[in-house]
Design an enzyme around this catalytic site. Structure first.
Site, PDB file in Angstrom:
ATOM      1  N   LYS A  53       0.812  -1.231   0.000  1.00 13.05           N
ATOM      2  CA  LYS A  53       0.000   0.000   0.000  1.00 13.05           C
ATOM      3  C   LYS A  53       0.837   1.269   0.000  1.00 13.05           C
ATOM      4  O   LYS A  53       0.330   2.314  -0.377  1.00 13.05           O
ATOM      5  CB  LYS A  53      -0.995  -0.009   1.149  1.00 13.05           C
ATOM      6  CG  LYS A  53      -0.376   0.118   2.507  1.00 13.05           C
ATOM      7  CD  LYS A  53      -1.448  -0.022   3.574  1.00 13.05           C
ATOM      8  CE  LYS A  53      -0.838   0.153   4.939  1.00 13.05           C
ATOM      9  NZ  LYS A  53      -1.620  -0.527   5.982  1.00 13.05           N
TER      10      LYS A  53
ATOM     11  N   ARG B 128      -9.249  -0.630  15.844  1.00 17.43           N
ATOM     12  CA  ARG B 128      -9.465  -0.162  14.483  1.00 17.43           C
ATOM     13  C   ARG B 128     -10.494  -1.131  13.908  1.00 17.43           C
ATOM     14  O   ARG B 128     -11.533  -1.335  14.529  1.00 17.43           O
ATOM     15  CB  ARG B 128      -8.150  -0.079  13.694  1.00 17.43           C
ATOM     16  CG  ARG B 128      -8.275   0.912  12.525  1.00 17.43           C
ATOM     17  CD  ARG B 128      -7.005   1.042  11.707  1.00 17.43           C
ATOM     18  NE  ARG B 128      -6.740  -0.148  10.903  1.00 17.43           N
ATOM     19  CZ  ARG B 128      -5.703  -0.272  10.077  1.00 17.43           C
ATOM     20  NH1 ARG B 128      -4.833   0.710   9.967  1.00 17.43           N
ATOM     21  NH2 ARG B 128      -5.527  -1.368   9.370  1.00 17.43           N
TER      22      ARG B 128
HETATM   23  C1  LIG Z   1      -0.963  -1.493   6.496  1.00 14.49           C
HETATM   24  C2  LIG Z   1      -1.495  -2.791   6.891  1.00 14.49           C
HETATM   25  C3  LIG Z   1      -0.633  -3.876   7.047  1.00 14.49           C
HETATM   26  C4  LIG Z   1       0.861  -3.761   6.883  1.00 14.49           C
HETATM   27  O1  LIG Z   1       1.383  -2.995   7.919  1.00 14.49           O
HETATM   28  P1  LIG Z   1       2.968  -2.755   8.041  1.00 14.49           P
HETATM   29  O2  LIG Z   1       3.116  -2.082   9.339  1.00 14.49           O
HETATM   30  O3  LIG Z   1       3.335  -1.895   6.897  1.00 14.49           O
HETATM   31  O4  LIG Z   1       3.607  -4.087   7.985  1.00 14.49           O
HETATM   32  C5  LIG Z   1      -1.188  -5.092   7.380  1.00 14.49           C
HETATM   33  N1  LIG Z   1      -2.511  -5.236   7.556  1.00 14.49           N
HETATM   34  C6  LIG Z   1      -3.378  -4.219   7.423  1.00 14.49           C
HETATM   35  C7  LIG Z   1      -4.827  -4.462   7.615  1.00 14.49           C
HETATM   36  C8  LIG Z   1      -2.900  -2.964   7.094  1.00 14.49           C
HETATM   37  O5  LIG Z   1      -3.760  -1.950   6.950  1.00 14.49           O
END
Ligand SMILES: *Cc1c(COP(=O)(O)O)cnc(C)c1O
Length: 358
Positions: A37, A132
Site C-alpha cells: 500500500k 481499528r
Molecule cells: C498497512 C497494513 C498492514 C501492513 O502494515 P505494516 O506495518 O506496513 O507491515 C497489514 N494489515 C493491514 C490491515 C494494514 O492496513
C-alpha cells in the site's frame, strides 16, 4: 539532469529484505503477504516481492491492485481494507480475497461474484484490542455462519490487526485468542480454517521470539520489507537494509539569514506560531520539496544537516558544512509516513536500481 524530487528505490535491497523475512518466518510455519500500500501499485515492487517468495500481495486500495494486476494476472492479491460498497464490483473482479468486518459488504460481494460468475475469498478480521477494524469476538461465529451460507463466497480464514490505531502490541495473550477463535470455528462448523493472519510488521518480534505460534500461519508485512525495521519501537531488523528507499530533493536557495524573524508574529500558513531563539546569522538552504510532497517530520537528513521548517513547497535546512549550494541534491531517509506521501505525490518521481528479473 535527473528529475527532482525523486525516490530512489533499490529493488535488490527490497528483494533481500523480503527474502530474509520469508525465510525467517517460514521456519516458524508462517507465510508472508507482501503489503504494497505504500508503493502506489508499483509493478516493479510487486514483481520484486513475488520473486522473493511472498505468498501473495496485500493492498488497502483497489486502485493499486488494479495497477498491479496488469503485469501480474495470476498473483494472489488481497484487499486488506474492508471494501467500500461502492467498489465491490471492482474488488470481486481484481482481488482474490478481501478482509471483511461488515456482513452487508460480504452479502454484496456474494451478489457481485454471482453476477461475475466467479468466487471471492473472504478473510474475517477480528477486533482484539487495538480498536481499528474488526468483528467483536463474541459476534464471530454468527458472522462465519452467514458467510458460509453465501453463494460464490469462499470463507478463507480470520485475521487481526494490532498496533495501528492504539499501538496495542501483539503478544502471547492476544495471539492465543486468535488461535482459540480458529478452534471454535473449526469445531462449530466442521471445517479447516486455511488462513490465520496474525497481523503486520508489529508482529515480527512476537513471531520471531520463539513464542508459541499457535495457528497463526500468515503475516501481512509492508514497512518491515520496505524500510527494514519493526514497528513497535522502529528498531532496524538485523540483516535487513534500512536504506532501500531514499528521497532526493534539490536546493533552490542558500543564504546567510538571521535566526529571528523581523516584524510582528502571527500564525504562519498552517496556523502554527513560530518560536525562535536568536542564534545570530546562519546559513539557511531551501529545498524544493514540501508538505505537498512528503511528511517533513518523517525525513531524516544526512549528518550535520538539520531541518528547521517546512511549508507546502519549501523545506528549510541549516547546515554546518558548505556542501549545500544551489542545484545540489540532498538525500533523506524516510519513515513510513514520509514514504507514503512521497509515493503518492504526483510531484515526486521514482528511479529504480537493481534488477527485478535477476
Ligand atoms: C498497512 C497494513 C498492514 C501492513 O502494515 P505494516 O506495518 O506496513 O507491515 C497489514 N494489515 C493491514 C490491515 C494494514 O492496513
Amino acid at each position: 539532469m535527473m528529475a527532482a524530487p525523486r525516490l530512489e528505490i533499490d529493488l535488490d535491497k527490497i528483494g533481500h529484505n523480503a527474502r530474509i523475512l520469508v525465510e525467517r518466518l517460514g521456519q516458524r510455519g508462517i507465510v508472508v503477504t507482501g503489503v504494497t500500500k505504500a508503493a502506489l501499485g508499483s509493478a516493479e515492487i510487486a514483481a520484486t516481492l513475488l520473486q522473493a517468495g511472498v505468498k501473495g500481495l496485500g493492498d488497502s486500495r483497489i486502485e493499486n491492485i488494479e495497477s498491479m494486476r496488469i503485469e501480474q494476472p495470476s498473483a494472489p492479491m488481497a484487499l486488506i481494507r474492508s471494501p467500500m460498497l461502492s467498489q465491490v464490483q471492482r474488488v470481486v473482479k481484481h482481488a482474490n480475497l478481501s478482509c471483511n468486518t461488515e456482513i452487508e459488504v460480504v452479502r454484496r460481494l456474494s451478489r457481485e461474484a454471482q453476477q461475475a460468475g466467479c468466487n471471492h475469498g473472504v478473510l474475517l478480521m477480528v477486533e482484539l484490542g487495538d480498536l481499528r477494524e474488526g468483528i467483536m469476538p463474541d459476534d464471530l461465529l454468527d458472522f462465519v455462519r452467514e458467510t458460509l451460507s453465501l453463494p460464490n463466497i469462499d470463507f478463507r480464514g480470520i485475521g487481526t490487526n494490532l498496533a495501528c490505531r492504539s499501538g496495542v502490541a501483539p503478544d502471547a495473550r492476544n495471539m492465543a485468542v486468535l488461535t482459540e477463535l480458529v478452534e471454535q470455528i473449526e469445531t462449530s462448523f466442521d471445517l479447516h480454517v486455511e488462513i490465520v493472519s496474525g497481523g503486520n510488521s508489529a508482529n515480527l518480534q512476537w513471531a520471531l521470539s520463539g513464542a508459541q505460534i499457535g495457528r497463526i500461519n500468515d503475516l501481512r508485512l509492508g514497512e518491515a520489507i520496505l524500510l527494514g525495521c519493526e514497528t513497535l519501537h522502529r528498531q532496524p531488523l538485523v540483516g535487513l537494509h534500512t536504506d532501500a528507499i531514499t528521497l532526493m530533493a534539490e536546493v533552490i536557495e542558500v543564504k546567510l539569514k538571521p535566526t529571528l524573524p523581523t516584524g510582528q508574529l502571527a500564525q504562519n500558513a498552517f496556523g502554527e506560531t513560530t518560536v525562535a531563539t536568536d542564534r545570530g546569522q546562519v546559513t539557511q538552504a531551501i529545498l524544493a520539496i514540501g508538505r505537498q510532497d512528503t511528511d517533513p517530520d518523517g525525513l531524516q537528513p544526512p549528518a550535520g544537516i538539520n531541518i528547521t521548517a517546512s511549508s507546502s513547497d519549501h523545506l528549510i535546512l541549516e547546515s554546518d558544512h558548505n556542501e549545500l549550494t544551489v542545484g545540489a541534491e540532498v538525500v533523506f531517509q524516510l519513515n513510513y509516513s514520509a514514504l507514503v506521501r512521497a509515493m503518492t505525490s504526483p510531484f515526486v518521481s521514482r528511479t529504480y536500481a537493481g534488477d527485478v528479473t535477476r
